[in-house]
Design a protein around this motif. Structure first.
Motif, PDB file in Angstrom:
ATOM      1  N   HIS A   1     -52.652 -10.528 -42.815  1.00 62.93           N
ATOM      2  CA  HIS A   1     -52.653  -9.124 -42.368  1.00 62.93           C
ATOM      3  C   HIS A   1     -51.258  -8.514 -42.346  1.00 62.93           C
ATOM      4  O   HIS A   1     -50.973  -7.656 -41.501  1.00 62.93           O
ATOM      5  N   ILE A   2     -50.361  -9.030 -43.222  1.00 67.32           N
ATOM      6  CA  ILE A   2     -49.031  -8.429 -43.309  1.00 67.32           C
ATOM      7  C   ILE A   2     -49.192  -6.999 -43.782  1.00 67.32           C
ATOM      8  O   ILE A   2     -49.842  -6.726 -44.787  1.00 67.32           O
ATOM      9  N   ARG A   3     -48.606  -6.086 -43.064  1.00 63.96           N
ATOM     10  CA  ARG A   3     -48.801  -4.680 -43.370  1.00 63.96           C
ATOM     11  C   ARG A   3     -48.072  -4.260 -44.642  1.00 63.96           C
ATOM     12  O   ARG A   3     -47.165  -4.948 -45.119  1.00 63.96           O
ATOM     13  N   TYR A   4     -48.439  -3.129 -45.174  1.00 61.11           N
ATOM     14  CA  TYR A   4     -47.829  -2.638 -46.412  1.00 61.11           C
ATOM     15  C   TYR A   4     -46.421  -2.125 -46.172  1.00 61.11           C
ATOM     16  O   TYR A   4     -45.552  -2.214 -47.027  1.00 61.11           O
ATOM     17  N   GLU A   5     -46.211  -1.603 -44.953  1.00 52.82           N
ATOM     18  CA  GLU A   5     -44.905  -1.019 -44.657  1.00 52.82           C
ATOM     19  C   GLU A   5     -44.624  -1.134 -43.173  1.00 52.82           C
ATOM     20  O   GLU A   5     -45.538  -1.263 -42.368  1.00 52.82           O
ATOM     21  N   VAL A   6     -43.331  -1.080 -42.837  1.00 51.19           N
ATOM     22  CA  VAL A   6     -42.922  -1.178 -41.443  1.00 51.19           C
ATOM     23  C   VAL A   6     -42.493   0.200 -40.950  1.00 51.19           C
ATOM     24  O   VAL A   6     -41.568   0.801 -41.491  1.00 51.19           O
ATOM     25  N   PRO A   7     -43.190   0.757 -39.925  1.00 47.09           N
ATOM     26  CA  PRO A   7     -42.746   2.043 -39.387  1.00 47.09           C
ATOM     27  C   PRO A   7     -41.471   1.853 -38.573  1.00 47.09           C
ATOM     28  O   PRO A   7     -41.375   0.954 -37.743  1.00 47.09           O
ATOM     29  N   PHE A   8     -40.488   2.705 -38.800  1.00 45.76           N
ATOM     30  CA  PHE A   8     -39.217   2.585 -38.081  1.00 45.76           C
ATOM     31  C   PHE A   8     -38.662   4.003 -37.898  1.00 45.76           C
ATOM     32  O   PHE A   8     -38.045   4.569 -38.806  1.00 45.76           O
ATOM     33  N   GLY A   9     -38.925   4.532 -36.687  1.00 52.29           N
ATOM     34  CA  GLY A   9     -38.479   5.905 -36.438  1.00 52.29           C
ATOM     35  C   GLY A   9     -39.182   6.851 -37.392  1.00 52.29           C
ATOM     36  O   GLY A   9     -40.404   6.853 -37.534  1.00 52.29           O
ATOM     37  N   ARG A  10     -38.358   7.662 -38.097  1.00 48.23           N
ATOM     38  CA  ARG A  10     -38.916   8.603 -39.065  1.00 48.23           C
ATOM     39  C   ARG A  10     -39.095   7.961 -40.435  1.00 48.23           C
ATOM     40  O   ARG A  10     -39.587   8.586 -41.365  1.00 48.23           O
TER      41      ARG A  10
END
Length: 591
Positions: free
Chosen positions: A545-554
């Motif tokens: 379940h490794i995500r496609y992208e890492v949210p980081f601030g904006r």
């Protein structure tokens, strides 16, 4: 017990009506057949006994009309005339000819007791009549003992027996009445009767008034032949069986004319309405307010009360056309809801009675609900499901449909194949609102366990929660966190909490470089990463379940995870590309 007493009472009333009908019928038969019986005796060869019978008025009659036509019959003797004298009464003809056994003349009464003496065929009959002018008669006025009210036509005239009684072979048949057309509607008295309405009673249209009114007079008002429903049943025999059911409409017991105009009406079957809707009749007795609220049941809105109620009698309460229990009445029309009753889970109030939730007439709420949806559900479920309402009451974060009182956004109110009467299971339900998430899950190969089994409630409290995102336990909002075990209580509800506490292990996790626990490395530190920094809690095309992208601030950094036989590699915007190997460590041994 109350119902049984009511049924016994109704049965008693029916028996009483039946008794009265039989009594009246026998009385009429005796009077009408008085002459034919004598004729029958003569036909058998026996000597006919002379008889002088006064048909009208009866002895002891009390009238409020001053002029009345006296009629009588002579049988068993041949006589040309009878002599009529009176005390206090004016006789139009002192000597009245007898034609084929019948005679008659007009009488004019004086106020008080009038005595009429009729003599003929060697016989004498006396009739006493008490007269009081209609204008002088007051309700409750005492009438001399022995006198009973007798109703006669207000404008008496000479009568011809041949108009109503068949005459054959020189004799009248007084046992039968022929359908003689009267002049009631052709003269000045009732000129519009049967002519100014869309629906006219058959006898009125044919001008046969004597079907219901006795031209000689009657003990019933308006010279009616019989009283109450007994009058109508003479012709409408099929209704008698209908009236014998357990529940009878009160107006039916009292008499049909409360609802039907016996002459004419703008409505079918001469209903006493305005000609547009059946309800215009019903509102003569029933309060209109309960039928006229904003949201009306279809039959109510169209004024079609008899879509649900039998107007005369029924075996069911409230004269319903079918029993209410189990929705049987409503399923007469709402077949779609009936199909829902065949589903695995059925809402208890529905299986009992639809009126538990719906007003069958009208309501201020859509679908004729007794209350707005949320208030209606709460009235029952606050006691049945107290844990749900405790969550709603204490919720800091509320589910939008719950906050808006839209319970039916998620629940089917009648029946469902899914537990808790839900419209669907897991993402099939939640995805109807959370569309992007639904698309993401549908397009992903690897699903988180609860998502895969449709158990969204393993992580989310769908009614309300004290934690953000409606989570059932706390989970940090921020990307970086000073590690505390309780901060990840949500994940550790299923996953082994030791995975974030132990630096070195050879079995707690496969995410390790040699024996160095890389979960520990990422999470258990002053600036530890949140679990969802790397893992998507719902689904992903990548392993683990490794995500496609890492949210980081904006910003959002992509993650590319490449698994190998003994480890894997991670290409991410957070740091330089990294590799790990569970057999031969890639990182520093001093860690």
């Amino acid at each position: 017990m109350v119902v049984e007493r009511g049924r016994e009472k109704q049965k008693s009333r029916r028996d009483s009506r039946f008794g009265r009908s039989i009594g009246m019928a026998l009385f009429a038969l005796l009077v009408v057949l008085a002459v034919p019986v004598l004729g029958t005796a003569a036909a058998k060869g026996k000597a006919a006994v002379p008889a002088l019978t006064i048909v009208s008025p009866p002895d002891g009659a009390f009238v409020t009309e001053q002029i009345l036509f006296l009629s009588g019959v002579v049988s068993g003797a041949k006589v040309d005339s009878v002599k009529i004298t009176g005390k206090g009464v004016k006789v139009a003809k002192a000597v009245v000819p007898v034609e084929n056994g019948a005679f008659g003349t007009l009488l004019t009464f004086s106020t008080g007791v009038n005595q009429i003496t009729i003599t003929g065929a060697g016989l004498t009959r006396q009739v006493k009549v008490f007269y009081t002018p209609k204008k002088a008669f007051k309700k409750g006025q005492k009438i001399p003992k022995g006198f009973k009210r007798f109703y006669v036509h207000s404008k008496a005239g000479e009568m011809n027996c041949k108009e109503c009684h068949s005459f054959r072979r020189g004799k009248f048949n007084f046992a039968r009445i022929i359908p003689a057309r009267s002049n009631c509607t052709t003269g000045e008295c009732h000129p519009k009767m049967g002519k100014d309405a869309a629906h006219v009673h058959g006898p009125v249209g044919a001008g046969i008034c004597i079907s219901c009114h006795n031209p000689h007079g009657s003990s019933q008002p308006l010279q009616m032949e019989r009283s109450g429903p007994d009058l109508c049943i003479v012709c409408h025999e099929a209704k008698q069986k209908e009236f014998d059911q357990d529940v009878v409409h009160p107006p039916v017991e009292e008499g049909c004319i409360d609802c039907h105009d016996p002459h004419q009406s703008p409505m079918r079957v001469q209903l006493r309405g305005d000609g547009k809707q059946v309800s215009s009749l019903c509102f003569n007795c029933h309060e209109e307010e309960i039928f006229t609220q904003k949201h009306q049941h279809g039959p109510v809105a169209s004024g079609d009360c008899i879509a649900c109620h039998n107007p005369h009698a029924s075996p069911n309460e409230r004269l319903l056309i079918a029993p209410q229990d189990g929705g049987r009445l409503c399923f007469e029309c709402h077949e779609g809801v009936k199909d829902q009753m065949d589903r695995k889970i059925v809402h208890d109030p529905v299986s009992e009675d639809c009126s538990n939730c719906h007003d069958p007439h009208s309501s201020a709420t859509r679908f004729q609900l007794h209350k707005p949806t949320d208030k209606l559900c709460e009235s029952r479920h606050r006691d049945v499901s107290p844990d749900i309402y405790e969550a709603i009451d204490k919720a800091v974060f509320k589910h939008d449909p719950v906050a808006k009182g839209e319970c039916t956004n998620c629940h089917v109110p009648h029946g469902s194949e899914v537990t808790s009467l839900l419209k669907g299971k897991g993402i099939n339900l939640c995805g109807t609102c959370h569309e992007e998430l639904g698309d993401e899950i549908a397009e992903s190969k690897n699903l988180h366990g609860p998502v895969k089994t449709g158990a969204c409630t393993e992580c989310h409290n769908v009614h309300g929660s004290e934690f953000s995102r409606l989570l059932v336990r706390y989970f940090p909002e921020s990307f970086y966190n000073d590690y505390k075990q309780d901060d990840y209580d949500l994940c550790f509800g299923c996953h082994n909490k030791e995975v974030a506490k132990t630096r070195n292990t050879d079995k707690l996790t496969n995410f390790r470089d040699g024996e160095y626990n890389l979960h520990f490395f990422h999470v258990n530190r002053k600036k530890g990463r949140s679990c969802i920094a790397c893992h998507d809690p719902h689904a992903s095309d990548q392993a683990k379940h490794i995500r496609y992208e890492v949210p980081f601030g904006r910003w959002s950094y992509p993650i590319e995870f490449t698994p190998t036989k003994n480890g894997g590699g991670c290409l991410v915007g957070c740091h330089a590309p990294k590799q790990y190997d569970r057999v031969k460590a890639v990182g520093k041994a001093s860690r």
